[in-house]
Design an enzyme around this catalytic site. Structure first.
Site, PDB file in Angstrom:
ATOM      1  N   GLY A   1       0.832  -1.203   0.000  1.00  0.00           N
ATOM      2  CA  GLY A   1       0.000   0.000   0.000  1.00  0.00           C
ATOM      3  C   GLY A   1       0.863   1.249   0.000  1.00  0.00           C
ATOM      4  N   GLY A   2       0.279   2.310   0.550  1.00  0.00           N
ATOM      5  CA  GLY A   2       0.986   3.596   0.583  1.00  0.00           C
ATOM      6  C   GLY A   2       2.335   3.503   1.269  1.00  0.00           C
TER       7      GLY A   2
ATOM      8  N   GLY B   1      20.830  11.634 -31.825  1.00  0.00           N
ATOM      9  CA  GLY B   1      20.480  12.174 -30.512  1.00  0.00           C
ATOM     10  C   GLY B   1      21.029  11.325 -29.385  1.00  0.00           C
ATOM     11  CB  ALA B   2      21.446   7.669 -29.018  1.00  0.00           C
TER      12      ALA B   2
HETATM   13  C1  HXC Z   1      -2.332  -3.419  13.181  1.00  0.00           C
HETATM   14  C2  HXC Z   1      -1.446  -5.345  12.325  1.00  0.00           C
HETATM   15  C3  HXC Z   1      -1.356  -4.765  11.031  1.00  0.00           C
HETATM   16  C4  HXC Z   1      -1.810  -3.417  10.901  1.00  0.00           C
HETATM   17  C5  HXC Z   1      -0.607  -6.769  10.907  1.00  0.00           C
HETATM   18  N1  HXC Z   1      -0.971  -6.590  12.186  1.00  0.00           N
HETATM   19  N2  HXC Z   1      -0.841  -5.678  10.184  1.00  0.00           N
HETATM   20  N3  HXC Z   1      -1.915  -4.680  13.380  1.00  0.00           N
HETATM   21  N4  HXC Z   1      -2.271  -2.799  11.980  1.00  0.00           N
HETATM   22  N5  HXC Z   1      -1.742  -2.809   9.739  1.00  0.00           N
HETATM   23  C6  HXC Z   1      -0.866  -7.542  13.272  1.00  0.00           C
HETATM   24  C7  HXC Z   1      -1.840  -8.693  13.162  1.00  0.00           C
HETATM   25  O1  HXC Z   1      -3.080  -8.324  13.670  1.00  0.00           O
HETATM   26  C8  HXC Z   1      -1.154  -9.736  14.003  1.00  0.00           C
HETATM   27  O2  HXC Z   1      -1.346  -9.386  15.342  1.00  0.00           O
HETATM   28  C9  HXC Z   1       0.314  -9.501  13.706  1.00  0.00           C
HETATM   29  O3  HXC Z   1       0.402  -8.172  13.219  1.00  0.00           O
HETATM   30  C10 HXC Z   1       0.878 -10.431  12.675  1.00  0.00           C
HETATM   31  O4  HXC Z   1       0.030 -10.428  11.556  1.00  0.00           O
HETATM   32  P1  HXC Z   1      -0.482 -11.753  10.851  1.00  0.00           P
HETATM   33  O5  HXC Z   1      -1.613 -11.365  10.004  1.00  0.00           O
HETATM   34  O6  HXC Z   1      -0.704 -12.819  11.865  1.00  0.00           O
HETATM   35  O7  HXC Z   1       0.781 -12.158   9.969  1.00  0.00           O
HETATM   36  P2  HXC Z   1       0.819 -12.792   8.540  1.00  0.00           P
HETATM   37  O8  HXC Z   1      -0.144 -13.932   8.460  1.00  0.00           O
HETATM   38  O9  HXC Z   1       2.245 -13.069   8.260  1.00  0.00           O
HETATM   39  O10 HXC Z   1       0.301 -11.659   7.533  1.00  0.00           O
HETATM   40  C11 HXC Z   1       1.012 -10.494   7.342  1.00  0.00           C
HETATM   41  C12 HXC Z   1       0.168  -9.463   6.561  1.00  0.00           C
HETATM   42  C13 HXC Z   1      -1.195  -9.279   7.297  1.00  0.00           C
HETATM   43  C14 HXC Z   1      -0.056  -9.955   5.127  1.00  0.00           C
HETATM   44  C15 HXC Z   1       0.972  -8.164   6.506  1.00  0.00           C
HETATM   45  O11 HXC Z   1      -0.938  -9.052   8.665  1.00  0.00           O
HETATM   46  C16 HXC Z   1      -2.003  -8.165   6.765  1.00  0.00           C
HETATM   47  O12 HXC Z   1      -2.628  -8.272   5.714  1.00  0.00           O
HETATM   48  N6  HXC Z   1      -2.057  -7.065   7.535  1.00  0.00           N
HETATM   49  C17 HXC Z   1      -2.885  -5.928   7.186  1.00  0.00           C
HETATM   50  C18 HXC Z   1      -2.237  -5.194   6.095  1.00  0.00           C
HETATM   51  C19 HXC Z   1      -3.046  -3.984   5.726  1.00  0.00           C
HETATM   52  O13 HXC Z   1      -4.200  -4.088   5.334  1.00  0.00           O
HETATM   53  N7  HXC Z   1      -2.440  -2.863   5.908  1.00  0.00           N
HETATM   54  C20 HXC Z   1      -3.036  -1.644   5.439  1.00  0.00           C
HETATM   55  C21 HXC Z   1      -3.226  -0.714   6.552  1.00  0.00           C
HETATM   56  S1  HXC Z   1      -3.689   0.820   5.838  1.00  0.00           S
HETATM   57  P3  HXC Z   1      -1.423 -10.470  16.529  1.00  0.00           P
HETATM   58  O14 HXC Z   1      -1.767  -9.661  17.727  1.00  0.00           O
HETATM   59  O15 HXC Z   1      -2.466 -11.427  16.103  1.00  0.00           O
HETATM   60  O16 HXC Z   1      -0.061 -11.093  16.594  1.00  0.00           O
HETATM   61  C22 HXC Z   1      -2.228   1.463   5.259  1.00  0.00           C
HETATM   62  C23 HXC Z   1      -2.355   2.799   4.576  1.00  0.00           C
HETATM   63  C24 HXC Z   1      -1.024   3.452   4.623  1.00  0.00           C
HETATM   64  O17 HXC Z   1      -1.196   0.943   5.403  1.00  0.00           O
HETATM   65  C25 HXC Z   1      -0.975   4.601   3.695  1.00  0.00           C
HETATM   66  C26 HXC Z   1       0.294   5.326   3.812  1.00  0.00           C
HETATM   67  C27 HXC Z   1       0.359   6.432   2.853  1.00  0.00           C
END
Ligand code: HXC
Length: 517
Positions: free
Chosen positions: A172-173, A407-408
């Site tokens: 993402g971002g 040009g290159a």
């Molecule tokens: C809070 C998060 C998190 C997040 C992961 N965790 N991402 N907590 N905010 N963004 C936490 C999980 O809840 C979990 O907590 C622990 O981290 C490990 O994650 P798992 O899912 O168990 O690990 P895995 O199976 O390896 O998967 C990894 C992952 C997945 C693919 C990254 O966690 C995921 O899809 N996370 C969400 C990603 C996402 O949607 N991010 C976008 C946020 S918005 P526990 O307590 O269970 O251990 C964004 C906008 C930014 O980023 C813009 C910037 C300009």
């Protein structure tokens, strides 16, 4: 007052708690995948005993929903400074084992502090990205926190080198922070990087895709050009980062780590005389030439798998750190296309910012002809090369090996674009356009009447080369400083660079030019 035993023990207890966290099983699982923990990454980066941590005792912002009772040691990122090969380097390392390395307000404040510190100290920054993105519980506060990191990445750009290691999820971002840095190193197996994942793409556009297709290291390095190096695992990523630093200055006010204290060796290298194929149309690998010119054949190629028709990378010649830019005749005949132009122009600008002289090796038949190239904007992208070279005030040495057409020729740092020294091999062909193209225009009537058109083109093209493309013609007009034997190349470049080390070229002050982006 002496520190009491109780106070001392309290500190050690707090340290141990903040540094701990993940279970042994979780850590072992990472190790079997070739992934180090966030702290191990910094331990491996720095010379033992030199790491000074910022914010070990950081606590996440507890005012957010469901966050009052949570434990997030270090708030999911380890930050600080230490020494790498005797030089100070700042770093941050996101800890995926702590709330998925998600970025909350305090986490971001730690990264920002590290970046600010690096800017003030004038030292490079390495960031290990391994995070689930914005901490969802912290909502828009986390989004703003990302903005603060991006803002600093931009303020540091051109001030100190910034290196990103993509060593886990970076989606993402969040991917824009590394994208704003100078070099991205991505691990082959355990990392992925994308703006919209396969699921989002499918639901919005109906297109089916896979993570490998859009977010793998191979895609990001070879197709999109976002990533500069692929590492086999974390240990390899660290090796690449360390090697990269060995060519870079700590900041824009310093010189890169030249090794000019030893006497210059000016010997001939006769292997270079035999390096070109007999047939000027036959491809060859320009990296063989670079390997003979660079000290000890040590050349660190950058973006090896992207736009392979141009080769860029770092080395030293006569001890002077240089950035090499070379057409690669083995791929697309070395023609410049959109991707090659983007790749080389950005590299030239990087070298210019950080006082790294440029050595350009030319064998270019022209810009790549093609409908798609024209429609996608080869004019705008090709112009970046002209812009980058003409803006660069570092020492610039150009060697024309074979073709330098149209040009290159200008885009590969001709004298008119500000080269300080242009050397040509006797095999150089420097002309307004390629021989075959030129005779087709100049002799179209004769060719239309010729019995064997192909043979006639060949005959006229040979004449054209002799009359219009000879390096002596360009040398006579002073576009070429000298025509040299290939075996003199290394010594001539080395001498030129030593002589140009104190080069000063000032331009009128302005905010910045308007590069055709
Ligand atoms: C809070 C998060 C998190 C997040 C992961 N965790 N991402 N907590 N905010 N963004 C936490 C999980 O809840 C979990 O907590 C622990 O981290 C490990 O994650 P798992 O899912 O168990 O690990 P895995 O199976 O390896 O998967 C990894 C992952 C997945 C693919 C990254 O966690 C995921 O899809 N996370 C969400 C990603 C996402 O949607 N991010 C976008 C946020 S918005 P526990 O307590 O269970 O251990 C964004 C906008 C930014 O980023 C813009 C910037 C300009």
């Amino acid at each position: 007052m002496a520190i009491s035993k109780a106070l001392s023990e309290e500190l050690e207890k707090r340290r141990a708690k903040a540094q701990g966290g993940a279970s042994v099983e979780k850590i072992d699982k990472r190790h079997t995948k070739g992934q180090l923990t966030a702290r191990e990454r910094l331990e491996a980066l720095y010379t033992a005993g030199t790491f000074q941590e910022f914010g070990l005792h950081a606590r996440h912002n507890t005012r957010h929903f469901g966050m009052q009772d949570r434990e997030i040691p270090t708030d999911g990122v380890i930050t600080g400074t230490g020494f790498v090969d005797g030089r100070p380097v700042a770093a941050f390392s996101q800890d995926f084992m702590v709330s998925g390395g998600s970025l909350g307000e305090i986490h971001a404040r730690k990264i920002c502090h590290t970046l600010d510190y690096a800017a003030k100290a004038g030292i490079p920054v390495i960031g290990f990205n391994d995070s689930g993105g914005a901490r969802i519980q912290e909502g828009v506060g986390a989004l703003s926190a990302y903005g603060q990191v991006f803002y600093r990445n931009v303020q540091l750009s051109g001030l100190v080198p910034q290196i990103s290691v993509i060593a886990g999820p970076c989606a993402g971002g969040a991917a824009y922070s590394p994208a704003l840095t100078d070099f991205l190193i991505m691990t082959r197996e355990n990392a992925h990087m994308f703006i919209c994942g396969p699921e989002v793409i499918r639901s919005v556009t109906g297109q089916a895709t896979t993570m490998a297709e859009i977010g793998s290291a191979e895609t990001q390095a070879g197709v999109s050009g976002n990533v500069h190096f692929i590492a086999e695992d974390d240990a390899h990523a660290l090796e690449i980062a360390r090697r990269l630093l060995s060519f870079l200055p700590s900041n824009n006010m310093s010189d890169p780590p030249h090794r000019t204290e030893t006497e210059l060796s000016l010997g001939d290298d006769f292997e270079l005389d035999a390096i070109l194929p007999d047939d000027p149309k036959m491809p060859f690998d320009v990296r063989k030439v670079i390997a003979r010119i660079a000290d000890e054949g040590d050349f660190m190629e950058v973006m090896e798998t992207f736009a392979a028709n141009i080769v860029i990378g770092f080395g030293r010649v006569g001890g002077v750190v240089v950035g090499f830019v070379a057409n690669q005749p083995a791929v697309k005949a070395g023609a410049l296309d959109i991707d090659a132009s983007d790749k080389a122009a950005r590299f030239v600008r990087f070298c210019n910012i950080f006082n790294i002289p440029l050595v350009t090796l030319v064998d270019v038949p022209g810009f790549l002809p093609g409908v798609l190239e024209e429609r996608r904007g080869i004019i705008r992208h090709g112009a970046k090369m002209l812009f980058a070279y003409a803006s660069a005030t570092v020492p610039k040495v150009t060697v024309i090996l074979r073709k330098a057409y149209g040009g290159a020729y200008l885009a590969m740092c001709s004298q008119d674009m500000g080269a300080d020294m242009v050397l040509a091999w006797p095999s150089a062909e420097i002309a307004v356009m390629g021989a075959e193209g030129a005779v087709n225009v100049l002799y179209h009537k004769e060719l239309a009447e010729a019995e064997d058109r192909g043979a006639k083109v060949k005959e006229l093209a040979a004449e054209y080369r002799e009359q219009f493309a000879s390096p002596y013609l360009s040398a006579g007009m002073l576009f070429v400083s000298d025509v040299i034997q290939p075996h003199q190349t290394r010594a001539q470049i080395a001498l030129t660079l030593r002589g140009l080390l104190s080069k000063r070229e000032t331009r009128p002050p302005k905010k910045h030019g308007n590069i055709p982006l």
